[in-house]
Write a protein that holds these residues in place. Sequence first.
Motif, PDB file in Angstrom:
ATOM      1  N   ALA A  19       0.829  -1.206   0.000  1.00 40.84           N
ATOM      2  CA  ALA A  19       0.000   0.000   0.000  1.00 40.84           C
ATOM      3  C   ALA A  19       0.864   1.256   0.000  1.00 40.84           C
ATOM      4  CB  ALA A  19      -0.919  -0.007   1.216  1.00 40.84           C
ATOM      5  N   VAL A  20       1.949   1.230   0.774  1.00 44.35           N
ATOM      6  CA  VAL A  20       2.873   2.374   0.789  1.00 44.35           C
ATOM      7  C   VAL A  20       3.506   2.541  -0.584  1.00 44.35           C
ATOM      8  CG1 VAL A  20       4.967   3.329   1.817  1.00 44.35           C
ATOM      9  CG2 VAL A  20       3.299   2.135   3.256  1.00 44.35           C
ATOM     10  N   GLY A  21       3.865   1.427  -1.225  1.00 34.89           N
ATOM     11  CA  GLY A  21       4.423   1.491  -2.570  1.00 34.89           C
ATOM     12  C   GLY A  21       3.436   2.069  -3.571  1.00 34.89           C
ATOM     13  N   TRP A  22       2.168   1.648  -3.449  1.00 35.46           N
ATOM     14  CA  TRP A  22       1.122   2.182  -4.335  1.00 35.46           C
ATOM     15  C   TRP A  22       0.986   3.696  -4.176  1.00 35.46           C
ATOM     16  CZ3 TRP A  22      -3.406   4.599  -2.635  1.00 35.46           C
ATOM     17  CH2 TRP A  22      -4.369   4.850  -3.616  1.00 35.46           C
ATOM     18  N   LEU A  23       0.923   4.160  -2.940  1.00 34.49           N
ATOM     19  CA  LEU A  23       0.767   5.587  -2.684  1.00 34.49           C
ATOM     20  C   LEU A  23       2.003   6.354  -3.156  1.00 34.49           C
ATOM     21  CD1 LEU A  23      -0.837   7.927  -1.510  1.00 34.49           C
ATOM     22  CD2 LEU A  23       0.088   7.355   0.746  1.00 34.49           C
ATOM     23  N   THR A  24       3.190   5.797  -2.944  1.00 39.77           N
ATOM     24  CA  THR A  24       4.427   6.456  -3.375  1.00 39.77           C
ATOM     25  C   THR A  24       4.439   6.645  -4.889  1.00 39.77           C
ATOM     26  OG1 THR A  24       5.619   5.449  -1.526  1.00 39.77           O
ATOM     27  CG2 THR A  24       6.938   6.312  -3.337  1.00 39.77           C
ATOM     28  N   GLU A  25       4.044   5.622  -5.618  1.00 42.42           N
ATOM     29  CA  GLU A  25       3.995   5.718  -7.082  1.00 42.42           C
ATOM     30  C   GLU A  25       3.014   6.791  -7.526  1.00 42.42           C
ATOM     31  OE1 GLU A  25       3.127   1.903  -8.661  1.00 42.42           O
ATOM     32  OE2 GLU A  25       4.971   0.971  -7.895  1.00 42.42           O
ATOM     33  N   ARG A  26       1.884   6.842  -6.885  1.00 43.69           N
ATOM     34  CA  ARG A  26       0.865   7.835  -7.249  1.00 43.69           C
ATOM     35  C   ARG A  26       1.354   9.260  -6.998  1.00 43.69           C
ATOM     36  NH1 ARG A  26      -4.566   6.527  -9.012  1.00 43.69           N
ATOM     37  NH2 ARG A  26      -4.674   4.260  -9.075  1.00 43.69           N
ATOM     38  N   LEU A  27       1.935   9.467  -5.833  1.00 47.23           N
ATOM     39  CA  LEU A  27       2.415  10.805  -5.489  1.00 47.23           C
ATOM     40  C   LEU A  27       3.583  11.217  -6.386  1.00 47.23           C
ATOM     41  CD1 LEU A  27       2.199  10.587  -1.601  1.00 47.23           C
ATOM     42  CD2 LEU A  27       0.739  11.951  -3.099  1.00 47.23           C
ATOM     43  N   SER A  28       4.439  10.275  -6.697  1.00 44.51           N
ATOM     44  CA  SER A  28       5.582  10.571  -7.572  1.00 44.51           C
ATOM     45  C   SER A  28       5.117  10.935  -8.972  1.00 44.51           C
ATOM     46  CB  SER A  28       6.525   9.371  -7.626  1.00 44.51           C
ATOM     47  OG  SER A  28       7.068   9.082  -6.358  1.00 44.51           O
ATOM     48  N   ALA A  29       4.082  10.266  -9.462  1.00 47.73           N
ATOM     49  CA  ALA A  29       3.557  10.578 -10.792  1.00 47.73           C
ATOM     50  C   ALA A  29       2.903  11.952 -10.821  1.00 47.73           C
ATOM     51  CB  ALA A  29       2.561   9.502 -11.216  1.00 47.73           C
ATOM     52  N   ALA A  30       2.279  12.330  -9.700  1.00 46.79           N
ATOM     53  CA  ALA A  30       1.603  13.630  -9.633  1.00 46.79           C
ATOM     54  C   ALA A  30       2.577  14.771  -9.408  1.00 46.79           C
ATOM     55  CB  ALA A  30       0.561  13.609  -8.519  1.00 46.79           C
ATOM     56  N   TRP A  31       3.725  14.482  -8.769  1.00 44.33           N
ATOM     57  CA  TRP A  31       4.723  15.519  -8.435  1.00 44.33           C
ATOM     58  C   TRP A  31       6.118  14.900  -8.583  1.00 44.33           C
ATOM     59  CZ3 TRP A  31       6.817  16.936  -3.069  1.00 44.33           C
ATOM     60  CH2 TRP A  31       7.570  18.110  -3.132  1.00 44.33           C
ATOM     61  N   PRO A  32       6.795  15.145  -9.690  1.00 46.31           N
ATOM     62  CA  PRO A  32       8.097  14.519  -9.955  1.00 46.31           C
ATOM     63  C   PRO A  32       9.144  14.760  -8.879  1.00 46.31           C
ATOM     64  CG  PRO A  32       7.221  15.513 -11.947  1.00 46.31           C
ATOM     65  CD  PRO A  32       6.324  15.943 -10.836  1.00 46.31           C
ATOM     66  N   ASP A  33       9.012  15.827  -8.088  1.00 43.58           N
ATOM     67  CA  ASP A  33       9.997  16.123  -7.038  1.00 43.58           C
ATOM     68  C   ASP A  33       9.715  15.389  -5.728  1.00 43.58           C
ATOM     69  OD1 ASP A  33      11.418  17.837  -8.693  1.00 43.58           O
ATOM     70  OD2 ASP A  33      10.248  19.596  -8.096  1.00 43.58           O
ATOM     71  N   PHE A  34       8.702  14.541  -5.702  1.00 45.63           N
ATOM     72  CA  PHE A  34       8.366  13.841  -4.470  1.00 45.63           C
ATOM     73  C   PHE A  34       9.519  12.913  -4.061  1.00 45.63           C
ATOM     74  CE2 PHE A  34       6.251  10.325  -2.109  1.00 45.63           C
ATOM     75  CZ  PHE A  34       5.748  11.079  -1.059  1.00 45.63           C
ATOM     76  N   PRO A  35       9.986  13.008  -2.797  1.00 45.45           N
ATOM     77  CA  PRO A  35      11.115  12.180  -2.332  1.00 45.45           C
ATOM     78  C   PRO A  35      10.672  10.753  -2.022  1.00 45.45           C
ATOM     79  CG  PRO A  35      10.386  13.611  -0.562  1.00 45.45           C
ATOM     80  CD  PRO A  35       9.548  13.972  -1.766  1.00 45.45           C
ATOM     81  N   ALA A  36      10.500   9.963  -3.047  1.00 44.41           N
ATOM     82  CA  ALA A  36       9.882   8.644  -2.915  1.00 44.41           C
ATOM     83  C   ALA A  36      10.659   7.716  -1.989  1.00 44.41           C
ATOM     84  CB  ALA A  36       9.731   8.013  -4.302  1.00 44.41           C
ATOM     85  N   VAL A  37      11.983   7.639  -2.172  1.00 43.30           N
ATOM     86  CA  VAL A  37      12.795   6.706  -1.379  1.00 43.30           C
ATOM     87  C   VAL A  37      12.736   7.077   0.096  1.00 43.30           C
ATOM     88  CG1 VAL A  37      15.116   5.828  -0.964  1.00 43.30           C
ATOM     89  CG2 VAL A  37      14.300   6.151  -3.311  1.00 43.30           C
ATOM     90  N   LYS A  38      12.873   8.350   0.392  1.00 45.14           N
ATOM     91  CA  LYS A  38      12.837   8.827   1.771  1.00 45.14           C
ATOM     92  C   LYS A  38      11.473   8.554   2.403  1.00 45.14           C
ATOM     93  CE  LYS A  38      13.767  13.028   4.464  1.00 45.14           C
ATOM     94  NZ  LYS A  38      14.118  14.481   4.360  1.00 45.14           N
ATOM     95  N   PHE A  39      10.420   8.786   1.644  1.00 45.83           N
ATOM     96  CA  PHE A  39       9.061   8.586   2.132  1.00 45.83           C
ATOM     97  C   PHE A  39       8.834   7.129   2.512  1.00 45.83           C
ATOM     98  CE2 PHE A  39       4.546   7.658   1.015  1.00 45.83           C
ATOM     99  CZ  PHE A  39       3.911   8.521   1.888  1.00 45.83           C
ATOM    100  N   LYS A  40       9.155   6.223   1.589  1.00 51.23           N
ATOM    101  CA  LYS A  40       8.929   4.802   1.848  1.00 51.23           C
ATOM    102  C   LYS A  40       9.781   4.303   3.003  1.00 51.23           C
ATOM    103  CE  LYS A  40       8.620   1.850  -1.480  1.00 51.23           C
ATOM    104  NZ  LYS A  40       8.895   1.088  -2.730  1.00 51.23           N
ATOM    105  N   LYS A  41      11.037   4.684   3.041  1.00 43.70           N
ATOM    106  CA  LYS A  41      11.945   4.199   4.076  1.00 43.70           C
ATOM    107  C   LYS A  41      11.468   4.620   5.468  1.00 43.70           C
ATOM    108  CE  LYS A  41      16.823   4.178   5.444  1.00 43.70           C
ATOM    109  NZ  LYS A  41      18.191   4.688   5.115  1.00 43.70           N
ATOM    110  N   ALA A  42      11.045   5.864   5.597  1.00 47.62           N
ATOM    111  CA  ALA A  42      10.611   6.379   6.897  1.00 47.62           C
ATOM    112  C   ALA A  42       9.375   5.631   7.402  1.00 47.62           C
ATOM    113  CB  ALA A  42      10.336   7.880   6.793  1.00 47.62           C
TER     114      ALA A  42
END
Length: 385
Positions: free
Chosen positions: A13-36
């Motif tokens: 679920a976290v991976g799904w949300l990370t992908e969605r947010l990254s697609a909507a905003w290219p500057d989204f810190p995906a790795v940091k978000f998921k790791k935390a």
Amino acid sequence: MAEALKEIFNAAAVGWLTERLSAAWPDFPAVKFKKAILADLPSLELKPRVERIALEMQRQLPPDFKKSVKIVTKALGAPPPAGDGTDFGNFRVWACHRFVSLAGLDHRDLALDYFAKATRHFSAEFDIRPFIQRDQAHVLGVMRRWADDDDWRVRRLASEGARPRLPWGLRLQGLVADPKPLFPILEALRDDPIEAVRRSVANNLNDIAKDHPDLLVRYVKPWMKARAPLVKHALRHLVKQGHEGALGLLGVDHGADLRVSSLKLDAKSIAIGGSIGITAQLTNAGPKPAYAIVDYAVHHLGARGEARPKVFKWTTLTLAPGEAVTLEKRHSLKPVTTRRYYPGGHFIALLVNGRELAKQGFDLVNDPKSGEKPLPGTFSGRYRR
């Protein structure tokens, strides 16, 4: 055993949300978000998992709520078709709603606009509540307009989001004290073509009944002829409490001479996780046909040794003068998420038209196969409201 409800918010679920947010905003810190988030998730239960994800969204999205809410809305994409009212959507979207209730509380109109759109993805009744608490008159005015929306999911939010005592949700003390501001919304939705919306209206009314029983009975009395199923569902708390006005509205004659000649349990000792059989004989000893609402209460032993009753529905029936009927029922004693069992003396009481007419005791014991004390169960069914 079915998977625990909290596992809806897992690594996938976290991976799904990370992908969605990254697609909507290219500057989204995906790795940091998921790791935390993934570092904390395994130790958390359902609502803390939702809260943890929402807090991390607040940390990693732009601090300007006008920008961040646009990103989240874009990430959700187009809503699925409305359907027939039996599907409440993608549970994982709850974390996005929670983000809006945390970050957007000072941006009321932007947040309300988000909820009207995003409730089509997953019902937003939990997270609109802080906004009602802060500015009740304004938000209820907006929700009254939602009650006329073309999409049943928005209409349902108008009722469900404003329930005074929504389970799992923030209690709306202003509406607990005075529920009358809800009436224009409920009247607009009481004949909705979608059953899920009408059921929400009934649940809202049932909440009101817990604090204002006489007011509620007076309010729904004119509805009874045209909306009997809704009213019956709205009165279920009062029926369990034996409220005379509610029972009378459902056709109960308080002078009926209904008697229980026997109440039997099929065992004197039951292991936690098992079930117990209940048999009762009910007789109409009066001269007229009698309508009977039959419930039963299981008086569970609490952690401090006190008995706490939980009322369960059994059946309704009409008995002719002199007629007797034998009723049979099995009651499960399997632990669930909302109830923990403790060994010791319990009893079952038979309630007919709100009156206790008989009771029998039994002993609840630990399962000898486990050798352990009972623990709360896990979610074992489809999410429903």
